[in-house]
Scaffold this active site. Structure first.
Site, PDB file in Angstrom:
ATOM      1  N   CYS A   1     -64.514  51.827 -17.750  1.00  0.00           N
ATOM      2  CA  CYS A   1     -63.837  51.221 -16.609  1.00  0.00           C
ATOM      3  C   CYS A   1     -64.456  51.685 -15.302  1.00  0.00           C
ATOM      4  O   CYS A   1     -64.629  50.913 -14.371  1.00  0.00           O
ATOM      5  CB  CYS A   1     -62.344  51.570 -16.628  1.00  0.00           C
ATOM      6  SG  CYS A   1     -61.465  50.840 -18.020  1.00  0.00           S
TER       7      CYS A   1
ATOM      8  N   HIS B   1     -56.442  48.572 -28.105  1.00  0.00           N
ATOM      9  CA  HIS B   1     -57.873  48.590 -28.433  1.00  0.00           C
ATOM     10  C   HIS B   1     -58.479  49.990 -28.403  1.00  0.00           C
ATOM     11  O   HIS B   1     -59.647  50.179 -28.730  1.00  0.00           O
ATOM     12  CB  HIS B   1     -58.649  47.644 -27.504  1.00  0.00           C
ATOM     13  CG  HIS B   1     -58.868  48.155 -26.122  1.00  0.00           C
ATOM     14  ND1 HIS B   1     -60.092  48.624 -25.689  1.00  0.00           N
ATOM     15  CD2 HIS B   1     -58.032  48.244 -25.066  1.00  0.00           C
ATOM     16  CE1 HIS B   1     -59.993  48.993 -24.423  1.00  0.00           C
ATOM     17  NE2 HIS B   1     -58.761  48.771 -24.023  1.00  0.00           N
TER      18      HIS B   1
ATOM     19  N   GLY C   1     -52.882  48.958 -21.279  1.00  0.00           N
ATOM     20  CA  GLY C   1     -52.487  50.155 -20.565  1.00  0.00           C
ATOM     21  C   GLY C   1     -52.413  49.979 -19.058  1.00  0.00           C
ATOM     22  O   GLY C   1     -51.497  50.504 -18.408  1.00  0.00           O
TER      23      GLY C   1
END
Length: 374
Positions: free
Chosen positions: A324, A204, A70
């Site tokens: 993240c 994922h 992404g």
């Protein structure tokens, strides 16, 4: 005991997906760019996978560009702005993932103006406020489909309609880019009719392998890669395609879309069970009820990192905000602040991300362990 509640960060690869990965690796060990027969077979398989993924999403084959995930899909679109001779303005939502927000400093240095728009309490963006900041200088609007910290669902179709209207008024193209990795395979997401020009997806997040994903680029939207490299993926993403991972991603997408409505309904019930339990414990819910049922953030009794460690020690895995964001301390807190969450609640924020793999007993165990934290 191991209970995994961090599906928004990454998902375990399903056995059927792993089998597909291995089968493709064994059957097609060739470079799809090679001119020999093996290469031609691999290229044919690659295009079959592209056609299958496009068909699953009801888009055209040439609107799918394979990437490493992404973040790279988003970067391809942002990098294209660097080629423009005259910098303009970019509108960015305040809740964006770091894959988007990290471009702010680079674009500013290159002379671009960054304009921001805050989400309302229901996660939607006020169309009048957005309209007021989109003028003739705006070239791109970047707003997530589903937020990765709070699960807020954006009103993307209304935003797209406004952007089309602004295009018509200004006689120029405005790219509507949407980080959609938390939407695909979970919520109703009619991509072609959404009005979105470009969207990012990651395997994922849906039970596929890490390191692969794709960019949806609507037909007729023209962008230029920062560097063409090997010429793969219509010159937008160079490098040998990861065919076995792409095959596995297609399989994961098939599985995630099968009985999608049934899975969503199951997760909604689990989400409500968790909400009710957290409320009984006197804990503040941060995600509104109309958010994605797959993501629920709340304020825990202790600072988030402490809560994560305590639960982890008991084999229960949750997230302090988003995975993240945790790599850059404070990113998740900043997103929560921009949504109006108070500082004391933001630093205690825990994100639980659910899957149809969970059941009521899992939720009850999680609630018991959270209740023991004081």
């Amino acid at each position: 005991m191991n209970l995994y509640f961090d599906y928004a960060a990454t998902t375990p690869m399903k056995k059927e997906v792993l089998d597909e990965y291995v089968s493709s690796a064994i059957s097609y060990p060739f470079n799809p760019s090679a001119v020999h027969e093996g290469g031609k077979m691999a290229k044919e398989k690659l295009e079959e996978e592209r056609t299958s993924i496009a068909g699953l999403l009801d888009v055209d084959d040439d609107e799918i560009i394979f990437t490493s995930g992404g973040s790279e899909a988003l970067s391809i679109v942002f990098d294209s702005l660097i080629w423009q001779k005259r910098p303009g303005a970019v509108v960015i939502g305040r809740l964006e993932h770091e894959a988007v927000s990290s471009y702010q400093s680079l674009l500013k240095e290159l002379g671009w103006e960054i304009r921001y728009i805050k989400a309302e309490r229901d996660g939607h963006y006020d169309i009048d406020k957005l309209s007021a900041i989109i003028d003739k200088s705006v070239r791109l609007v970047a707003i997530q489909s589903v937020n990765n910290v709070l699960g807020l669902i954006s009103n993307t179709r209304e935003i797209a309609e406004l952007i089309r209207k602004k295009e018509e008024e200004g006689k120029r193209k405005i790219i509507f880019l949407s980080d959609s990795v938390q939407a695909i395979g979970k919520l109703s997401f009619p991509l072609h009719s959404s009005g979105i020009d470009a969207a990012s997806f990651s395997a994922h997040k849906i039970g596929g392998p890490r390191g692969t994903g794709f960019l949806y680029l609507k037909k007729g939207v023209s962008i230029r890669a920062l560097a063409g490299q090997g010429g793969q993926e219509i010159n937008l993403r160079g490098g040998t395609e990861n065919l076995m991972a792409i095959s596995a991603m297609r399989k994961a997408l098939e599985i995630s879309l099968s009985d999608r409505t049934g899975k969503e309904e199951k997760v909604k019930k689990l989400n409500m069970r968790l909400r009710d339990g957290l409320a009984r414990l006197g804990l503040k819910l941060l995600s509104p009820e109309n958010a994605s049922p797959f993501i629920l953030s709340f304020s825990s009794p202790l600072p988030s990192e402490v809560t994560v460690r305590i639960l982890s020690g008991k084999g229960i895995y949750v997230s302090a905000g988003s995975a993240c964001s945790n790599n850059k301390k404070g990113e998740a807190v900043e997103i929560l602040r921009s949504y109006g969450v108070k500082e004391n609640d933001a630093i205690k924020a825990i994100r639980v991300s659910l899957s149809e793999e969970h059941d009521a007993e899992d939720i009850d165990i999680l609630l018991k362990e959270i209740g023991d934290i004081r």
